[in-house]
Design a protein around this motif. Sequence first.
Motif, PDB file in Angstrom:
ATOM      1  N   PRO A 423       0.949  -1.301   0.029  1.00  0.00           N
ATOM      2  CA  PRO A 423       0.155   0.153  -0.051  1.00  0.00           C
ATOM      3  C   PRO A 423       0.960   1.150  -0.052  1.00  0.00           C
ATOM      4  N   VAL A 424       0.380   2.251  -0.632  1.00  0.00           N
ATOM      5  CA  VAL A 424       1.124   3.365  -0.690  1.00  0.00           C
ATOM      6  C   VAL A 424       0.227   4.775  -0.600  1.00  0.00           C
ATOM      7  N   ILE A 425       0.669   5.413   0.609  1.00  0.00           N
ATOM      8  CA  ILE A 425      -0.082   6.423   1.194  1.00  0.00           C
ATOM      9  C   ILE A 425       0.282   7.851   0.583  1.00  0.00           C
ATOM     10  N   LEU A 426      -0.879   8.518   0.073  1.00  0.00           N
ATOM     11  CA  LEU A 426       0.001   9.678  -0.553  1.00  0.00           C
ATOM     12  C   LEU A 426      -0.849  10.932   0.396  1.00  0.00           C
ATOM     13  N   MET A 427       0.010  11.554   1.047  1.00  0.00           N
ATOM     14  CA  MET A 427      -0.594  12.395   1.915  1.00  0.00           C
ATOM     15  C   MET A 427      -0.556  13.937   1.425  1.00  0.00           C
ATOM     16  N   LEU A 428      -1.690  14.564   1.597  1.00  0.00           N
ATOM     17  CA  LEU A 428      -1.994  15.898   1.218  1.00  0.00           C
ATOM     18  C   LEU A 428      -2.500  16.510   2.653  1.00  0.00           C
ATOM     19  N   ASP A 429      -3.281  17.735   2.505  1.00  0.00           N
ATOM     20  CA  ASP A 429      -3.882  18.363   3.458  1.00  0.00           C
ATOM     21  C   ASP A 429      -5.032  19.136   3.010  1.00  0.00           C
ATOM     22  N   LYS A 430      -5.928  19.943   4.002  1.00  0.00           N
ATOM     23  CA  LYS A 430      -6.862  20.654   3.554  1.00  0.00           C
ATOM     24  C   LYS A 430      -6.255  21.867   2.632  1.00  0.00           C
ATOM     25  N   TYR A 431      -5.131  22.380   3.175  1.00  0.00           N
ATOM     26  CA  TYR A 431      -4.636  23.482   2.610  1.00  0.00           C
ATOM     27  C   TYR A 431      -4.347  23.260   1.150  1.00  0.00           C
ATOM     28  N   LEU A 432      -3.835  22.046   0.864  1.00  0.00           N
ATOM     29  CA  LEU A 432      -3.327  21.859  -0.644  1.00  0.00           C
ATOM     30  C   LEU A 432      -4.757  21.679  -1.399  1.00  0.00           C
ATOM     31  N   ALA A 433      -5.276  20.738  -0.778  1.00  0.00           N
ATOM     32  CA  ALA A 433      -6.537  20.098  -1.646  1.00  0.00           C
ATOM     33  C   ALA A 433      -7.657  21.404  -2.181  1.00  0.00           C
ATOM     34  N   ASN A 434      -7.619  22.340  -1.281  1.00  0.00           N
ATOM     35  CA  ASN A 434      -8.721  23.376  -1.593  1.00  0.00           C
ATOM     36  C   ASN A 434      -7.944  24.667  -1.899  1.00  0.00           C
ATOM     37  N   SER A 435      -6.732  24.781  -2.094  1.00  0.00           N
ATOM     38  CA  SER A 435      -6.207  26.023  -2.677  1.00  0.00           C
ATOM     39  C   SER A 435      -5.876  25.835  -4.254  1.00  0.00           C
ATOM     40  N   VAL A 436      -5.872  26.857  -4.980  1.00  0.00           N
ATOM     41  CA  VAL A 436      -5.723  26.829  -6.161  1.00  0.00           C
ATOM     42  C   VAL A 436      -4.184  27.846  -6.383  1.00  0.00           C
ATOM     43  N   LYS A 437      -3.767  27.207  -7.531  1.00  0.00           N
ATOM     44  CA  LYS A 437      -2.415  27.813  -7.893  1.00  0.00           C
ATOM     45  C   LYS A 437      -2.062  28.103  -9.223  1.00  0.00           C
ATOM     46  N   SER A 438      -1.548  28.994  -9.907  1.00  0.00           N
ATOM     47  CA  SER A 438      -1.126  28.987 -11.293  1.00  0.00           C
ATOM     48  C   SER A 438      -0.250  27.986 -11.504  1.00  0.00           C
ATOM     49  N   VAL A 439      -0.218  27.151 -12.405  1.00  0.00           N
ATOM     50  CA  VAL A 439       0.601  26.135 -12.758  1.00  0.00           C
ATOM     51  C   VAL A 439       1.004  26.295 -14.167  1.00  0.00           C
ATOM     52  N   GLU A 440       2.201  26.413 -14.361  1.00  0.00           N
ATOM     53  CA  GLU A 440       2.865  26.416 -15.798  1.00  0.00           C
ATOM     54  C   GLU A 440       3.942  25.254 -15.945  1.00  0.00           C
ATOM     55  N   ASN A 441       4.304  25.031 -17.293  1.00  0.00           N
ATOM     56  CA  ASN A 441       5.175  23.990 -17.616  1.00  0.00           C
ATOM     57  C   ASN A 441       4.982  22.858 -17.012  1.00  0.00           C
ATOM     58  N   LEU A 442       3.800  22.298 -17.076  1.00  0.00           N
ATOM     59  CA  LEU A 442       3.484  21.017 -16.757  1.00  0.00           C
ATOM     60  C   LEU A 442       3.815  19.929 -17.720  1.00  0.00           C
TER      61      LEU A 442
END
Lengths: 660, 325
Positions: A423-442
């Motif tokens: 099993p792999v647990i990928l941890m995030l949090d509410k801040y990362l889940a609900n915050s938006v950010k400009s993303v480039e160079n994906l």
Amino acid sequence: MDKPFGYSWLIGGAQGSGIERGASVFINAIASAGYYVFGKREYYSNIMGEHSYYYVRFDKKPVFSHIEKYNILAAYDAETVFRHSLESLPESAIIFNSMHRNVRLSEIPTIEKRLRNDISKRLKIEPNKLTLQMILEEAEKNGVKIFPIDYNAILNEIFRKTGESLSDLTRMNNVIAVASSLALLKLDFDSFVKGVIKTFGSKKNVVELNRMAGELAYQQVESKGYANEFKIKLEKLGNKNKRYIINGNQAVAIGKILAGCRFQTYYPITPATDESNFLEAHENVELSDYAAQAINEEKEHLQSQGSIVVMETEDEIAAITMATGAALSGARASTSTSGPGFSLMVEGLGWAGMNEVPVVVTLYQRGGPSTGMPTRNEQGDLRFAIHAGHGEFPRIVLAPGDIEEAIYDTIRAFNYAERYQLPVILMLDKYLANSVKSVENLDLTKNKIDRGFILSENDILKLKQEGKEYKRFELTDNGISPRIFVGTKGAVFWNTGDEHDELGHITEDPVIRDKMMEKRMNKLITAYNEIPFDVKLNHFQAIKPAITLVSWGSNKGVILDLIEILKGEGIEVEFIQLRLLNPFPSNELKQVLEGKRWVDIENNYSAQLAGLIKENTGLAPDYYIVKYNGRPISLDELYIAVESILKGEAPIRQVLRGGT
Amino acid sequence: MELKLKLTDYRTDVHNNWCPGCGDFGILSAIQQALFEMQLEPSKVAIISGIGCSAKTPHYVNAYGIHTLHGRAIPYATGIKLANPELEVIVAVGDGDGLGIGAGHFVHAGRRNVDFTVVMYNNEVYGLTKGQAAPTLGKGVKTKSLPKPNINLSVNPILLAFASGYTFIARGYSYEVKHLKDLIKQGIMHKGSAFIEVIQPCPTYNDIHTKEYWAGKGNIDPKTGKEVPRYYKLEETGYECIITNDTTEEEYLAKISKFIQKALESGNRVPIGVFYRDLRYETYEERLASRMPSYKYYPPAKQKIADIAGNPITKADKILEEFAV
């Protein structure tokens, strides 16, 4: 404090009144004008009525975090003004509904007693005498400019023109606040319209009504001469790179789709559900021509389309066990939850560990313990994720720090799950889940898919021809056994949560027990040896660092922003961001941390990461900065905390208490 | 018909450690015979169990055998089946397993109608932990390891299965192996979730409802003076309850009230056989396929996700466009 924080805009109102939509219009308008944005959402565990707000920070250069102060406070209810108006930056403005001037603090039931008393004490006026006008005057003393907007005049005008019901039209108060803000910033009306279209999409009538409301708001700001009174002016910028605005839930979902996750389970929980909803909305996925060509020869049905089964289960126990079942059949499978749900999943996690099943769990942390603060942020589950379950079994824990890493690490999570069969647990949090950010160079082609050691039907046939028996848990040096999917022709295997032999049958034999335990745990050594340095940790180096900051997860953004600000002041700091938390990258961390003076920065009470570091490397921080009030660390408060360390004025442990 | 697979092909050489005389042997035998008569390839069959004596069943059957957690067999089986609907999935659960700790999953499986067969071994006790009262043990009954008579009412598995939405509901008896084998075959052939309760005497801990009790010990027919078994076969009474889309409301009510009567029969006349068939609902797999056309041909376990070089083949760039500014 006059720091180059860029610009900060805050919209607030009652939950259910369109705060998120309003913020979306603003964000998309600003972004379409070429600015980088970061947006943070705060809300109560409530459907309607409680105070909800949204911070947007934007600048000409990338921004990765929020500040708890505003340049523009865009309010359309009185509560927002009472709550936020005294937290201003220099050069700031309050937009509010002119009808609300005489509303008294005591008339707002959704403001907690503690806060009501604090505001009352600050102004030295009783709550039943303290009007909105008074708090505005207090804000003006701080240099804030006050811009009353006649919301009702705008709504009445639209009512006159369209005949739409007035009670329906009040839903556009959010957009009036947004348009007034943009007008004050002197951003062109076209950008506003772009924001509206991006937010309301194909609903033509809604787009048109909002455009009208925006136009009238722009006119009002213009006719009252507000724009001239407010200094900040936003030029439209040339936008070179293609940019996207994505939040953490969406980033993980995109990562899962790309990784080939074809089975997702969930039980509703904040702040995880949006990920599953996104996947269900995209359950039919398009495949490249390769899939069609590869299969065309053997079957009449072209596989140009794939599908993701998304199951809403009866509870989180079913969620993880069902996903594990799908993984046994050969699908890449995952579930998504938050702390309380993860608590229920633990028995299933242990079974997957014992039976070496690749299942991925996205764990979005929120304020705990128990129900805790369901809609607020915390990084309190690190120790839990690493140790969850009775007995000992291997698992990998990965914690991406931003949107880009969330996409890439999600793909890695599936690769590691299959390569190491655990099993792999990928941890995030509410801040990362609900915050938006400009993303480039994906770069969506960056990560390959690695399905690990899987035997096909032909492999099984060969094995049989060699007179060998297929063994699901064959003992190997690196701990990894050949895997087949349930249903693979010519073989069978057994699984059990009991200790088992190579075939998967129950055993209590001490000799086999030792071998199996060692085989399973060996996989962590294999994984540790294979996982590259730059996945284990990010080292943001500095030539002569004044200090080293160490953290994990969503704090990445605020620390990177801080590094830039300090650089502007001629101070260099370095940053180590731990991303692989189990198996713990002890050697790598030692290599970069030993002998340094360092600060541990975490969104929890007990500095769980620092504990892990000490346990694994023997190194202990010189300073701690922790925060556990349910709000993520903001750039302004982190600046003050780190500055005091650099000045030698800080205690060993600082607790940040910012946020409303 | 020439039978390619032999009955022994469904057996393993794992030592069976059930108690001598355990009712589970009859159920194991019925499962193996059903698979054999249907000539199902062992590698196309998955048997999923929970925890308890019943849960050891997979180890004794040569098929994919997934022995899971207490109460959780159903969600594991749901995942296995929906990821690869070609599999023939049988779920073996106990009474405590299925209706105690796993009652939630048992109920929710009915809402989905996944095409699998749930066989519930009902001996009214928790055998492996030495005979505590299971949810199917009647109030006031004191089996031998209970310090006091059972204080709880029992749950009726047949009625609960009906209320939950199972579309095939039957009861068998572990010493009527041939009859049980036929029920299991019907359950497997039924499209949708089939539930088969099996009365299974526990010779070690249930000293009340023993094999002899069911065979009729002390149940004397006043006319013949002979002992009469405490169960009877529904099909021998002409009972049948099949609901289709053509069933009128009036017929439905009549059939259901008859079904409920049969489901409530207890004491000296306990019915075994098929109680209920509902042909109105599509399976969960069909519901998925109606939303996702490719599911039918390429369910999750059969989809390609990467090319030979390992590059992802899912077009995520289009989805990304939704977020472009």
